[in-house]
Design a protein around this motif. Sequence first.
Motif, PDB file in Angstrom:
ATOM      1  N   VAL A 170     -34.943  32.735  19.969  1.00 33.31           N
ATOM      2  CA  VAL A 170     -34.800  31.326  19.612  1.00 33.31           C
ATOM      3  C   VAL A 170     -34.971  30.496  20.871  1.00 33.31           C
ATOM      4  CG1 VAL A 170     -33.217  29.554  18.742  1.00 33.31           C
ATOM      5  CG2 VAL A 170     -33.231  31.817  17.689  1.00 33.31           C
ATOM      6  N   SER A 171     -35.668  29.362  20.757  1.00 35.11           N
ATOM      7  CA  SER A 171     -35.787  28.460  21.896  1.00 35.11           C
ATOM      8  C   SER A 171     -35.318  27.070  21.516  1.00 35.11           C
ATOM      9  CB  SER A 171     -37.240  28.406  22.401  1.00 35.11           C
ATOM     10  OG  SER A 171     -38.102  27.860  21.428  1.00 35.11           O
ATOM     11  N   ASN A 172     -34.653  26.429  22.469  1.00 35.24           N
ATOM     12  CA  ASN A 172     -34.203  25.038  22.351  1.00 35.24           C
ATOM     13  C   ASN A 172     -33.359  24.813  21.104  1.00 35.24           C
ATOM     14  OD1 ASN A 172     -33.857  22.372  23.024  1.00 35.24           O
ATOM     15  ND2 ASN A 172     -35.899  21.722  22.398  1.00 35.24           N
TER      16      ASN A 172
ATOM     17  N   LYS B 221     -43.919  37.594  22.259  1.00 30.45           N
ATOM     18  CA  LYS B 221     -43.012  36.702  21.545  1.00 30.45           C
ATOM     19  C   LYS B 221     -43.735  36.255  20.271  1.00 30.45           C
ATOM     20  CE  LYS B 221     -40.573  36.464  25.458  1.00 30.45           C
ATOM     21  NZ  LYS B 221     -39.565  37.472  25.691  1.00 30.45           N
ATOM     22  N   ILE B 222     -43.235  36.664  19.134  1.00 25.12           N
ATOM     23  CA  ILE B 222     -43.827  36.285  17.853  1.00 25.12           C
ATOM     24  C   ILE B 222     -42.900  35.228  17.250  1.00 25.12           C
ATOM     25  CG2 ILE B 222     -44.782  37.094  15.677  1.00 25.12           C
ATOM     26  CD1 ILE B 222     -46.027  38.443  18.096  1.00 25.12           C
ATOM     27  N   MET B 223     -43.219  33.950  17.498  1.00 29.08           N
ATOM     28  CA  MET B 223     -42.321  32.860  17.122  1.00 29.08           C
ATOM     29  C   MET B 223     -43.106  31.735  16.456  1.00 29.08           C
ATOM     30  SD  MET B 223     -39.958  32.761  20.577  1.00 29.08           S
ATOM     31  CE  MET B 223     -38.666  31.761  19.835  1.00 29.08           C
ATOM     32  N   CYS B 224     -42.391  30.889  15.732  1.00 27.42           N
ATOM     33  CA  CYS B 224     -43.013  29.754  15.063  1.00 27.42           C
ATOM     34  C   CYS B 224     -42.061  28.565  15.107  1.00 27.42           C
ATOM     35  CB  CYS B 224     -43.361  30.111  13.615  1.00 27.42           C
ATOM     36  SG  CYS B 224     -41.915  30.447  12.586  1.00 27.42           S
ATOM     37  N   PRO B 225     -42.573  27.358  14.898  1.00 29.23           N
ATOM     38  CA  PRO B 225     -41.687  26.182  14.898  1.00 29.23           C
ATOM     39  C   PRO B 225     -40.699  26.230  13.736  1.00 29.23           C
ATOM     40  CG  PRO B 225     -43.987  25.535  15.179  1.00 29.23           C
ATOM     41  CD  PRO B 225     -43.996  26.979  14.789  1.00 29.23           C
ATOM     42  N   MET B 226     -39.494  25.718  13.974  1.00 31.13           N
ATOM     43  CA  MET B 226     -38.501  25.549  12.919  1.00 31.13           C
ATOM     44  C   MET B 226     -38.612  24.119  12.428  1.00 31.13           C
ATOM     45  SD  MET B 226     -34.434  26.474  12.973  1.00 31.13           S
ATOM     46  CE  MET B 226     -33.560  26.680  11.407  1.00 31.13           C
ATOM     47  N   ILE B 227     -38.916  23.946  11.146  1.00 36.29           N
ATOM     48  CA  ILE B 227     -39.187  22.606  10.627  1.00 36.29           C
ATOM     49  C   ILE B 227     -38.192  22.189   9.546  1.00 36.29           C
ATOM     50  CG2 ILE B 227     -41.636  22.787  11.174  1.00 36.29           C
ATOM     51  CD1 ILE B 227     -42.160  23.334   8.214  1.00 36.29           C
ATOM     52  N   ASP B 228     -37.192  23.019   9.285  1.00 42.42           N
ATOM     53  CA  ASP B 228     -36.176  22.679   8.296  1.00 42.42           C
ATOM     54  C   ASP B 228     -34.861  23.287   8.749  1.00 42.42           C
ATOM     55  OD1 ASP B 228     -34.992  21.660   6.048  1.00 42.42           O
ATOM     56  OD2 ASP B 228     -36.477  22.463   4.649  1.00 42.42           O
ATOM     57  N   HIS B 229     -33.774  22.985   7.988  1.00 44.62           N
ATOM     58  CA  HIS B 229     -32.463  23.494   8.364  1.00 44.62           C
ATOM     59  C   HIS B 229     -32.316  24.987   8.105  1.00 44.62           C
ATOM     60  CE1 HIS B 229     -30.052  20.291   9.939  1.00 44.62           C
ATOM     61  NE2 HIS B 229     -30.400  19.466   8.972  1.00 44.62           N
ATOM     62  N   SER B 230     -33.208  25.582   7.323  1.00 39.41           N
ATOM     63  CA  SER B 230     -33.103  27.003   7.011  1.00 39.41           C
ATOM     64  C   SER B 230     -34.486  27.584   6.768  1.00 39.41           C
ATOM     65  CB  SER B 230     -32.230  27.199   5.772  1.00 39.41           C
ATOM     66  OG  SER B 230     -32.148  28.562   5.410  1.00 39.41           O
TER      67      SER B 230
ATOM     68  N   GLY C 231     -28.524  24.898  11.160  1.00 40.44           N
ATOM     69  CA  GLY C 231     -28.810  24.073  12.330  1.00 40.44           C
ATOM     70  C   GLY C 231     -30.305  23.948  12.502  1.00 40.44           C
ATOM     71  N   ILE C 232     -30.718  23.632  13.711  1.00 37.57           N
ATOM     72  CA  ILE C 232     -32.136  23.444  13.992  1.00 37.57           C
ATOM     73  C   ILE C 232     -32.435  23.926  15.397  1.00 37.57           C
ATOM     74  CG2 ILE C 232     -32.030  21.121  14.961  1.00 37.57           C
ATOM     75  CD1 ILE C 232     -34.574  22.195  12.309  1.00 37.57           C
ATOM     76  N   ALA C 233     -33.656  24.437  15.610  1.00 31.00           N
ATOM     77  CA  ALA C 233     -34.133  24.855  16.929  1.00 31.00           C
ATOM     78  C   ALA C 233     -35.620  24.536  16.997  1.00 31.00           C
ATOM     79  CB  ALA C 233     -33.890  26.339  17.161  1.00 31.00           C
ATOM     80  N   GLN C 234     -36.175  24.610  18.191  1.00 31.07           N
ATOM     81  CA  GLN C 234     -37.596  24.305  18.324  1.00 31.07           C
ATOM     82  C   GLN C 234     -38.452  25.457  17.791  1.00 31.07           C
ATOM     83  OE1 GLN C 234     -38.795  23.204  22.276  1.00 31.07           O
ATOM     84  NE2 GLN C 234     -40.805  22.504  21.624  1.00 31.07           N
ATOM     85  N   HIS C 235     -38.136  26.693  18.206  1.00 30.47           N
ATOM     86  CA  HIS C 235     -38.887  27.861  17.751  1.00 30.47           C
ATOM     87  C   HIS C 235     -37.924  28.982  17.392  1.00 30.47           C
ATOM     88  CE1 HIS C 235     -42.167  25.808  19.959  1.00 30.47           C
ATOM     89  NE2 HIS C 235     -42.953  26.409  19.092  1.00 30.47           N
ATOM     90  N   ILE C 236     -38.302  29.778  16.403  1.00 31.35           N
ATOM     91  CA  ILE C 236     -37.522  30.943  15.990  1.00 31.35           C
ATOM     92  C   ILE C 236     -38.490  32.103  15.766  1.00 31.35           C
ATOM     93  CG2 ILE C 236     -35.567  29.733  14.954  1.00 31.35           C
ATOM     94  CD1 ILE C 236     -36.975  29.909  12.266  1.00 31.35           C
ATOM     95  N   GLY C 237     -37.986  33.320  15.891  1.00 34.79           N
ATOM     96  CA  GLY C 237     -38.855  34.463  15.646  1.00 34.79           C
ATOM     97  C   GLY C 237     -38.328  35.738  16.259  1.00 34.79           C
ATOM     98  N   PHE C 238     -39.271  36.554  16.746  1.00 38.09           N
ATOM     99  CA  PHE C 238     -38.950  37.890  17.249  1.00 38.09           C
ATOM    100  C   PHE C 238     -39.541  38.086  18.639  1.00 38.09           C
ATOM    101  CE2 PHE C 238     -39.265  38.026  12.648  1.00 38.09           C
ATOM    102  CZ  PHE C 238     -38.088  38.660  12.279  1.00 38.09           C
ATOM    103  N   SER C 239     -38.914  38.958  19.397  1.00 33.38           N
ATOM    104  CA  SER C 239     -39.416  39.338  20.716  1.00 33.38           C
ATOM    105  C   SER C 239     -39.524  40.856  20.766  1.00 33.38           C
ATOM    106  CB  SER C 239     -38.471  38.845  21.822  1.00 33.38           C
ATOM    107  OG  SER C 239     -38.816  39.413  23.067  1.00 33.38           O
ATOM    108  N   PHE C 240     -40.608  41.343  21.370  1.00 37.33           N
ATOM    109  CA  PHE C 240     -40.814  42.780  21.558  1.00 37.33           C
ATOM    110  C   PHE C 240     -41.058  43.082  23.032  1.00 37.33           C
ATOM    111  CE2 PHE C 240     -41.820  41.888  17.192  1.00 37.33           C
ATOM    112  CZ  PHE C 240     -41.284  42.962  16.497  1.00 37.33           C
ATOM    113  N   GLY C 241     -40.329  42.437  23.907  1.00 37.43           N
ATOM    114  CA  GLY C 241     -40.545  42.564  25.343  1.00 37.43           C
ATOM    115  C   GLY C 241     -41.014  41.241  25.914  1.00 37.43           C
ATOM    116  N   ARG C 242     -41.124  41.185  27.230  1.00 37.69           N
ATOM    117  CA  ARG C 242     -41.477  39.923  27.879  1.00 37.69           C
ATOM    118  C   ARG C 242     -42.877  39.448  27.531  1.00 37.69           C
ATOM    119  NH1 ARG C 242     -41.019  41.071  33.841  1.00 37.69           N
ATOM    120  NH2 ARG C 242     -41.413  43.191  33.124  1.00 37.69           N
ATOM    121  N   HIS C 243     -43.761  40.368  27.143  1.00 36.41           N
ATOM    122  CA  HIS C 243     -45.144  39.990  26.902  1.00 36.41           C
ATOM    123  C   HIS C 243     -45.449  39.732  25.441  1.00 36.41           C
ATOM    124  CE1 HIS C 243     -44.908  44.199  25.987  1.00 36.41           C
ATOM    125  NE2 HIS C 243     -46.160  44.270  25.583  1.00 36.41           N
TER     126      HIS C 243
END
Length: 784
Positions: A526-528, A470-479, A456-468
Amino acid sequence: MSVGVESDHPIPSVRAIVATHNSRGEAFDLTALKKWMRLCVEIHNAGKIDVLADSEGLDHLGELLAFARTEKIRLSLRTDCAAGPPDLALLKEGGLLDVYLCPSSLESGPAQKWLTACREAGLPMRVQLTAPFESTFDRDACLECLSGVKVVNVAAFDRFSPGTSCGNLAVSEATLQAMNGLVRALDAAGIEANLLSVPFCHVDGANQANAVNEQQFFLDHQHYIASTYELVQDIRRLGSSRMQMTIENLLTRRATLHHLIDNALLPWIMGKPRYYVRVWMLHKLTRHLKFFKRGPRPLPETVSACEAQVEQMRLKRARDLGDACGRCRFQRICDHMPRAFKEAFPGIEPKAIEGETVLSSTHFLQNRKRFYDAVDEPRLHVPDQMIALAKEAYAITLREKATRKVSVSTYELENHFSPVDDAAVRWISYSNVHIESTVLTRLEPPFTLSVTFGGGIAQHIGFSFGRHVKIMCPMIDHSHQLIFHVDKTGHFVLLRDGELIRPSEFEEAHRVPPRLAGSLEPRLAVSNVDGLLLSQAIQVWEGEQERSHDVAGVKYSVMIINSRYTRRLQAVLMALAHQVDFDMAKVEVVVCYVPGFDATDDTLDSMELAFPELRIVRSPFPEDMARSKGFMINESLHVASGEWIVLLDADIVVPPDLFAKVDAVEADAKIIAPDGRLMLSPEATARILLGQDHTWEDFDGFASGATEYRYREADSIPIGFFQCVRRHILKAIPYQELDHFEGSDYVFGRDSVGNFGKEVRLKGTYVLHLDHGGSQWYGTKKHL
């Protein structure tokens, strides 16, 4: 595949925008403008601000530049050129970054005056040219006028100026042709050219790399942070008094106790028609705040129902897009035909461009002319250390066997329906929300994590280590395969498909910290999600720990928040390291701090070398959290291992038998406190800080020389200098998260006693309070 550094994807924008006046030309108050600038820095993480100014606003620019210097942010001027240019050389001396000229006509006298004045002052220029283009438009003459300009935005419309329609289909078509031709010519001349808000189906193939619709606009460094761009449009609809009220409301949400009262009153106000309009307007203006956001819709509770809902969503999208846009390969990255475009270009219809669907907003980026100003250019540089870390991470995942795998059965989506099959967890959502998994595992650096997102697809994917964090990046392909690597010092890198990528930053989220340390609890984030996404193949590589501590044996977690109190912190840690008649394997010290803010890391390094038996856990935070003591406490709870949490100020020295006394009474207690604190003189404090005297050798001697004894102060409520509570109390009653600390410790102590019973006092036991000249614990620049 070798490790590379992202090069074709834009760095995110750090540019905010504020306006000196509303859409009716009424000026905003100067003080309110300064607060708005501070909002951009503190809430939106801006590094520079465009000031949209009219003639009266130009008069305030000198004062705004002076304020910008104190806030450590750069200002640019955005003008429609209707008023004559001020003394730009003087403004440049005051720190003006550049000028953004948005004239109604480039050939007009006012626009020419601004171009000349900018050149004479040596100020970089950005220019926006907006449709329609007259039949007499001379491209060559336009290029000559733009000599020396760094960036030209050729725009279909301007949200900050009254719209002008092309009038009919013939003029609309001619204007689109002129815009495409001008962008090609600018690109050939080596000037950065952006074609703004033109649907991709009406962009010439040669200009696709220059096309900027909304998705590209908010991803690119040249344009604006989305939240500030939306906010300025709303603010410009308000009068001066309501503008001030709104800015103050947004700015003080983390700095006052009254937000709790405001939240409680809102339902009452909503029920009163007289106040409904004003509060609803406030809601519209603050919809990006979590309190006002509507949560995600309830999800079906079976896989088949979820799949049916996804299909319904796809069908609805197809209906909303219409036949042409629904068949177009650009449907995911295009604005289609928004109302503003239809009004500006009457008669223009969408066209279906056949071909494989383009998934990524940055799909067409290529090596074209880009301009980076004094704020953005340093952001391009990738330190050698990061490149080395990326290569290390990739080598680990390629050559070494994973320590363990995280099964899909061991985690789920937090507060979200998450069907699981044998190989993947499904992320299903129909709205623009941020979703996180439950904790995957608990790790300490060094370690490496990898996960595959796909299906599928999402706007951002990555990791979270608490509310402060968020280590995420844009998703630009299906995988994508993400690799997250942390070395033993806490420095980290994120790789997407083997390519080093810059983590994204988000509105109202704190800046990505330079380091991670201590016990970490990673989650997937994951966002959006666009309907459905899968996560699978989570693997962990754990490096060798430098020291081994039996975390299971830790009973007491001493939590110290340190902001520029490093010398006093050393005295506090030395007293903890010299406890007597007590097994110190039961104690750990969690230090919450901002790396690089002071010498805390150096102090902790020395303590670990000198006292290896003392377990020290580092809990680092980004610099914009330096004043947020309550937030630091709450977020550091997950790295603490003890059943008891001891909140200790960084200027409090405990007696050498403290933990022996605490341990003797803890079985029947939920809250423990000393009888009080003894205030030391500046002279006594100096001898301790310089190492001339040791408190653990003559604690009673220091006590007898104290200048003041504060016995059970604050109405006998245990307050912040020493609060010892069972872990579940801090989870049930978190600290109030304000950008200061006045009163929060008293509220926590009062509520803890009120809900869990009277504290147990260590009768006759007191702690020493080191002198610090009356300065606050946070933000002081004197104590390092």
